[in-house]
Design a protein around this motif. Structure first.
Motif, PDB file in Angstrom:
ATOM      1  N   ALA A  70      57.985  65.784  -1.893  1.00  0.00           N
ATOM      2  CA  ALA A  70      57.468  66.169  -3.221  1.00  0.00           C
ATOM      3  C   ALA A  70      58.026  65.210  -4.258  1.00  0.00           C
ATOM      4  CB  ALA A  70      57.855  67.605  -3.567  1.00  0.00           C
ATOM      5  N   LEU A  71      57.232  65.000  -5.314  1.00  0.00           N
ATOM      6  CA  LEU A  71      57.631  64.135  -6.422  1.00  0.00           C
ATOM      7  C   LEU A  71      57.769  64.964  -7.695  1.00  0.00           C
ATOM      8  CD1 LEU A  71      55.050  61.231  -5.865  1.00  0.00           C
ATOM      9  CD2 LEU A  71      57.393  61.334  -5.010  1.00  0.00           C
ATOM     10  N   GLY A  72      58.836  64.744  -8.423  1.00  0.00           N
ATOM     11  CA  GLY A  72      58.988  65.381  -9.715  1.00  0.00           C
ATOM     12  C   GLY A  72      58.177  64.662 -10.772  1.00  0.00           C
ATOM     13  N   PRO A  73      58.013  65.293 -11.942  1.00  0.00           N
ATOM     14  CA  PRO A  73      57.264  64.665 -13.027  1.00  0.00           C
ATOM     15  C   PRO A  73      57.828  63.290 -13.391  1.00  0.00           C
ATOM     16  CG  PRO A  73      57.735  66.962 -13.544  1.00  0.00           C
ATOM     17  CD  PRO A  73      58.521  66.633 -12.309  1.00  0.00           C
ATOM     18  N   GLY A  74      56.922  62.350 -13.613  1.00  0.00           N
ATOM     19  CA  GLY A  74      57.313  61.033 -14.095  1.00  0.00           C
ATOM     20  C   GLY A  74      57.715  60.048 -13.022  1.00  0.00           C
ATOM     21  N   VAL A  75      57.703  60.439 -11.756  1.00  0.00           N
ATOM     22  CA  VAL A  75      58.105  59.519 -10.691  1.00  0.00           C
ATOM     23  C   VAL A  75      56.954  58.586 -10.339  1.00  0.00           C
ATOM     24  CG1 VAL A  75      58.826  59.318  -8.279  1.00  0.00           C
ATOM     25  CG2 VAL A  75      59.809  61.103  -9.735  1.00  0.00           C
ATOM     26  N   THR A  76      57.232  57.304 -10.329  1.00  0.00           N
ATOM     27  CA  THR A  76      56.239  56.308  -9.927  1.00  0.00           C
ATOM     28  C   THR A  76      56.856  55.393  -8.875  1.00  0.00           C
ATOM     29  OG1 THR A  76      56.909  54.789 -11.700  1.00  0.00           O
ATOM     30  CG2 THR A  76      55.122  56.335 -12.187  1.00  0.00           C
ATOM     31  N   GLY A  77      55.992  54.700  -8.132  1.00  0.00           N
ATOM     32  CA  GLY A  77      56.467  53.739  -7.158  1.00  0.00           C
ATOM     33  C   GLY A  77      56.872  54.335  -5.825  1.00  0.00           C
ATOM     34  N   LEU A  78      56.835  55.655  -5.698  1.00  0.00           N
ATOM     35  CA  LEU A  78      57.124  56.344  -4.460  1.00  0.00           C
ATOM     36  C   LEU A  78      55.999  57.325  -4.177  1.00  0.00           C
ATOM     37  CD1 LEU A  78      60.926  57.104  -5.055  1.00  0.00           C
ATOM     38  CD2 LEU A  78      60.013  55.451  -3.408  1.00  0.00           C
ATOM     39  N   ALA A  79      55.828  57.671  -2.899  1.00  0.00           N
ATOM     40  CA  ALA A  79      54.736  58.570  -2.527  1.00  0.00           C
ATOM     41  C   ALA A  79      55.220  59.558  -1.476  1.00  0.00           C
ATOM     42  CB  ALA A  79      53.552  57.771  -1.973  1.00  0.00           C
ATOM     43  N   ILE A  80      54.554  60.707  -1.439  1.00  0.00           N
ATOM     44  CA  ILE A  80      54.843  61.696  -0.404  1.00  0.00           C
ATOM     45  C   ILE A  80      54.621  61.060   0.968  1.00  0.00           C
ATOM     46  CG2 ILE A  80      54.063  63.879   0.614  1.00  0.00           C
ATOM     47  CD1 ILE A  80      53.470  64.827  -2.248  1.00  0.00           C
ATOM     48  N   GLY A  81      55.571  61.269   1.857  1.00  0.00           N
ATOM     49  CA  GLY A  81      55.517  60.672   3.194  1.00  0.00           C
ATOM     50  C   GLY A  81      56.309  59.393   3.338  1.00  0.00           C
ATOM     51  N   ASP A  82      56.749  58.819   2.211  1.00  0.00           N
ATOM     52  CA  ASP A  82      57.537  57.583   2.289  1.00  0.00           C
ATOM     53  C   ASP A  82      58.891  57.846   2.949  1.00  0.00           C
ATOM     54  OD1 ASP A  82      55.632  56.121   0.988  1.00  0.00           O
ATOM     55  OD2 ASP A  82      56.728  55.924  -0.906  1.00  0.00           O
ATOM     56  N   PRO A  83      59.283  57.013   3.924  1.00  0.00           N
ATOM     57  CA  PRO A  83      60.650  57.095   4.445  1.00  0.00           C
ATOM     58  C   PRO A  83      61.613  56.411   3.483  1.00  0.00           C
ATOM     59  CG  PRO A  83      59.444  55.376   5.591  1.00  0.00           C
ATOM     60  CD  PRO A  83      58.469  55.999   4.630  1.00  0.00           C
ATOM     61  N   VAL A  84      62.699  57.091   3.161  1.00  0.00           N
ATOM     62  CA  VAL A  84      63.645  56.544   2.184  1.00  0.00           C
ATOM     63  C   VAL A  84      65.082  56.818   2.623  1.00  0.00           C
ATOM     64  CG1 VAL A  84      62.115  56.711   0.178  1.00  0.00           C
ATOM     65  CG2 VAL A  84      63.567  58.663   0.785  1.00  0.00           C
ATOM     66  N   ALA A  85      65.959  55.963   2.158  1.00  0.00           N
ATOM     67  CA  ALA A  85      67.392  56.241   2.166  1.00  0.00           C
ATOM     68  C   ALA A  85      67.750  56.694   0.764  1.00  0.00           C
ATOM     69  CB  ALA A  85      68.182  54.991   2.525  1.00  0.00           C
ATOM     70  N   ALA A  86      68.710  57.601   0.638  1.00  0.00           N
ATOM     71  CA  ALA A  86      69.010  58.145  -0.683  1.00  0.00           C
ATOM     72  C   ALA A  86      70.505  58.275  -0.908  1.00  0.00           C
ATOM     73  CB  ALA A  86      68.352  59.507  -0.863  1.00  0.00           C
ATOM     74  N   PHE A  87      70.936  57.850  -2.080  1.00  0.00           N
ATOM     75  CA  PHE A  87      72.264  58.161  -2.588  1.00  0.00           C
ATOM     76  C   PHE A  87      72.126  59.452  -3.386  1.00  0.00           C
ATOM     77  CE2 PHE A  87      75.134  57.295  -6.414  1.00  0.00           C
ATOM     78  CZ  PHE A  87      76.197  57.985  -5.867  1.00  0.00           C
ATOM     79  N   LEU A  88      72.983  60.426  -3.096  1.00  0.00           N
ATOM     80  CA  LEU A  88      72.904  61.752  -3.707  1.00  0.00           C
ATOM     81  C   LEU A  88      74.159  61.999  -4.537  1.00  0.00           C
ATOM     82  CD1 LEU A  88      71.767  63.537  -0.423  1.00  0.00           C
ATOM     83  CD2 LEU A  88      70.279  62.807  -2.304  1.00  0.00           C
ATOM     84  N   PRO A  89      74.191  61.539  -5.774  1.00  0.00           N
ATOM     85  CA  PRO A  89      75.425  61.622  -6.560  1.00  0.00           C
ATOM     86  C   PRO A  89      75.907  63.043  -6.811  1.00  0.00           C
ATOM     87  CG  PRO A  89      73.585  60.892  -7.926  1.00  0.00           C
ATOM     88  CD  PRO A  89      73.110  60.872  -6.524  1.00  0.00           C
ATOM     89  N   SER A  90      74.999  64.026  -6.732  1.00  0.00           N
ATOM     90  CA  SER A  90      75.395  65.423  -6.924  1.00  0.00           C
ATOM     91  C   SER A  90      75.570  66.162  -5.605  1.00  0.00           C
ATOM     92  CB  SER A  90      74.353  66.152  -7.785  1.00  0.00           C
ATOM     93  OG  SER A  90      74.258  65.568  -9.070  1.00  0.00           O
ATOM     94  N   GLY A  91      75.518  65.442  -4.488  1.00  0.00           N
ATOM     95  CA  GLY A  91      75.648  66.075  -3.183  1.00  0.00           C
ATOM     96  C   GLY A  91      74.343  66.695  -2.727  1.00  0.00           C
ATOM     97  N   GLY A  92      74.433  67.505  -1.658  1.00  0.00           N
ATOM     98  CA  GLY A  92      73.258  68.205  -1.170  1.00  0.00           C
ATOM     99  C   GLY A  92      72.703  67.679   0.131  1.00  0.00           C
ATOM    100  N   GLY A  93      73.330  66.655   0.730  1.00  0.00           N
ATOM    101  CA  GLY A  93      72.770  66.021   1.920  1.00  0.00           C
ATOM    102  C   GLY A  93      72.900  66.831   3.190  1.00  0.00           C
ATOM    103  N   TYR A  94      73.838  67.791   3.239  1.00  0.00           N
ATOM    104  CA  TYR A  94      74.022  68.595   4.448  1.00  0.00           C
ATOM    105  C   TYR A  94      73.007  69.746   4.446  1.00  0.00           C
ATOM    106  CZ  TYR A  94      78.762  66.490   4.887  1.00  0.00           C
ATOM    107  OH  TYR A  94      79.841  65.636   4.996  1.00  0.00           O
ATOM    108  N   ALA A  95      71.748  69.417   4.376  1.00  0.00           N
ATOM    109  CA  ALA A  95      70.703  70.439   4.299  1.00  0.00           C
ATOM    110  C   ALA A  95      69.387  69.845   4.766  1.00  0.00           C
ATOM    111  CB  ALA A  95      70.568  70.952   2.865  1.00  0.00           C
ATOM    112  N   GLU A  96      68.448  70.718   5.107  1.00  0.00           N
ATOM    113  CA  GLU A  96      67.143  70.257   5.582  1.00  0.00           C
ATOM    114  C   GLU A  96      66.348  69.571   4.482  1.00  0.00           C
ATOM    115  OE1 GLU A  96      65.602  72.955   9.145  1.00  0.00           O
ATOM    116  OE2 GLU A  96      66.014  74.152   7.353  1.00  0.00           O
ATOM    117  N   TYR A  97      66.610  69.943   3.239  1.00  0.00           N
ATOM    118  CA  TYR A  97      65.935  69.312   2.098  1.00  0.00           C
ATOM    119  C   TYR A  97      66.976  69.004   1.026  1.00  0.00           C
ATOM    120  CZ  TYR A  97      61.475  70.808   4.078  1.00  0.00           C
ATOM    121  OH  TYR A  97      60.386  70.986   4.905  1.00  0.00           O
ATOM    122  N   ALA A  98      66.814  67.863   0.375  1.00  0.00           N
ATOM    123  CA  ALA A  98      67.728  67.461  -0.695  1.00  0.00           C
ATOM    124  C   ALA A  98      66.943  66.793  -1.816  1.00  0.00           C
ATOM    125  CB  ALA A  98      68.788  66.500  -0.159  1.00  0.00           C
ATOM    126  N   VAL A  99      67.406  67.005  -3.039  1.00  0.00           N
ATOM    127  CA  VAL A  99      66.805  66.373  -4.206  1.00  0.00           C
ATOM    128  C   VAL A  99      67.620  65.143  -4.575  1.00  0.00           C
ATOM    129  CG1 VAL A  99      66.440  66.624  -6.689  1.00  0.00           C
ATOM    130  CG2 VAL A  99      65.717  68.442  -5.133  1.00  0.00           C
TER     131      VAL A  99
END
Length: 317
Positions: A70-99
């Motif tokens: 899912a994409l939040g408002p204002g996000v460009t250059g990325l699309a649903i289904g894109d494989p990505v690596a992510a830095f999560l400055p607020s944590g949350g990676g130990y889960a099935e879904y992370a923002v």
């Protein structure tokens, strides 16, 4: 969704499996279905309360890789289904879904999700060298914790950026044997390195305490000790300034959390540069252990004990 979190500070045993609602991405954010989460010492610090007491269930995890759902408002250059690596400055990676902030979600062009989950280690290694250390071609680099996830990446990145010699220190013969595969010119016991090396241009130190203090004495003129962690959990050093001036020494710091808040474009540039080196084959990420999410506590116990080498991942998806 399935997650691992904690609501009291303490040892690895405070980590437990929980069921939480799937988060929704806000403006400028993306939602990622996590396939792998990387393990980092910062998550041990989180659990130990170094960043404050938890407010309800907190889910650690500073890096991961998966597909955007899912994409939040204002996000460009990325699309649903894109494989990505992510830095999560607020944590949350130990889960099935992370923002994740969209600016810290990096496309994985030709890089596997498994390798992408080490993006924080790669970004830190690149940022420490190119940013805080201002590495120049021909420099000699000494890397403490040479067999760790950041250390093993930093050895390769330093060479790719033009270092003339790359030295390392380790805590055991087994770690020295492991670290040899990353192109070190020499590896030394951490307790005695100061008697064995001299005239080093850059020292990378995530250890602290006596190791940090001894590092100052091996610097060449205009040499730099770059601090980016406190893994040994020693009390902070109180360094007088005059010896730095009189011996042409520099101490600098690298903290990706601060950089993410104040200069996010630099974090993104460092991440993309490191991933480009990975994609080209100039460097590699060495995953030495892969555990299911349910074994996060055991993974933390190993990391905190200092027994791990290379990069450790949690398999989530």
């Amino acid at each position: 969704m399935r997650a691992v979190g904690f609501d009291v500070i303490g040892g690895p045993e405070v980590l437990r499996q929980v069921e939480l609602p799937v988060p929704a991405p806000g403006p400028g954010e993306v939602l990622i279905r996590v396939a792998y989460a990387g393990l980092n010492y910062g998550e041990v610090q989180h659990r130990l309360g170094d960043f404050g007491a938890p407010d309800g269930i907190e889910v650690p995890g500073l890096e991961g890789a998966g597909e955007i759902t899912a994409l939040g408002p204002g996000v460009t250059g990325l699309a649903i289904g894109d494989p990505v690596a992510a830095f999560l400055p607020s944590g949350g990676g130990y889960a099935e879904y992370a923002v994740a902030p969209a600016e810290f979600a990096f496309p994985l062009d030709g890089i596997s999700l498994r390798d992408g989950a080490g993006v924080l280690a790669l970004t830190t290694a690149y940022g420490v060298l190119a940013g805080a250390a201002r590495l120049a071609a021909g420099d000699t680099v000494l890397i403490h914790a040479a067999a760790g996830g950041v250390g093993s990446a930093a050895a390769q990145i330093a060479r790719a950026l033009g270092a003339a010699a790359v030295l390392g220190t380790v805590g055991s013969p087994a770690k020295a044997e492991y670290a040899k595969r990353f192109g070190y010119d020499a590896l030394h016991p951490r307790e005695t390195f100061a008697d064995l090396v001299c005239d080093v241009d850059v020292v990378l130190d995530p250890v602290g305490g006596p190791t940090r203090l001894a590092s100052l004495d091996v610097l060449a003129p205009f040499g730099r000790v770059v601090v980016y962690g406190e893994a040994a959990r020693h009390p902070d050093l109180e360094l007088p300034v005059q010896p730095l001036w009189k011996n042409n020494r520099t101490v600098s710091g690298y903290n990706i959390g601060d950089l993410a808040r104040r200069a996010p474009a630099r974090v993104r540039a460092h991440a993309l540069s490191a991933l480009s080196l990975l994609s080209s084959g100039a460097i590699r990420l060495d995953v030495t252990a892969e555990r299911p999410l349910s074994e996060a506590a055991e993974a933390h116990r190993a990391l905190q004990s200092g027994s791990t080498m290379g990069k450790v991942l949690l398999r989530v998806g």
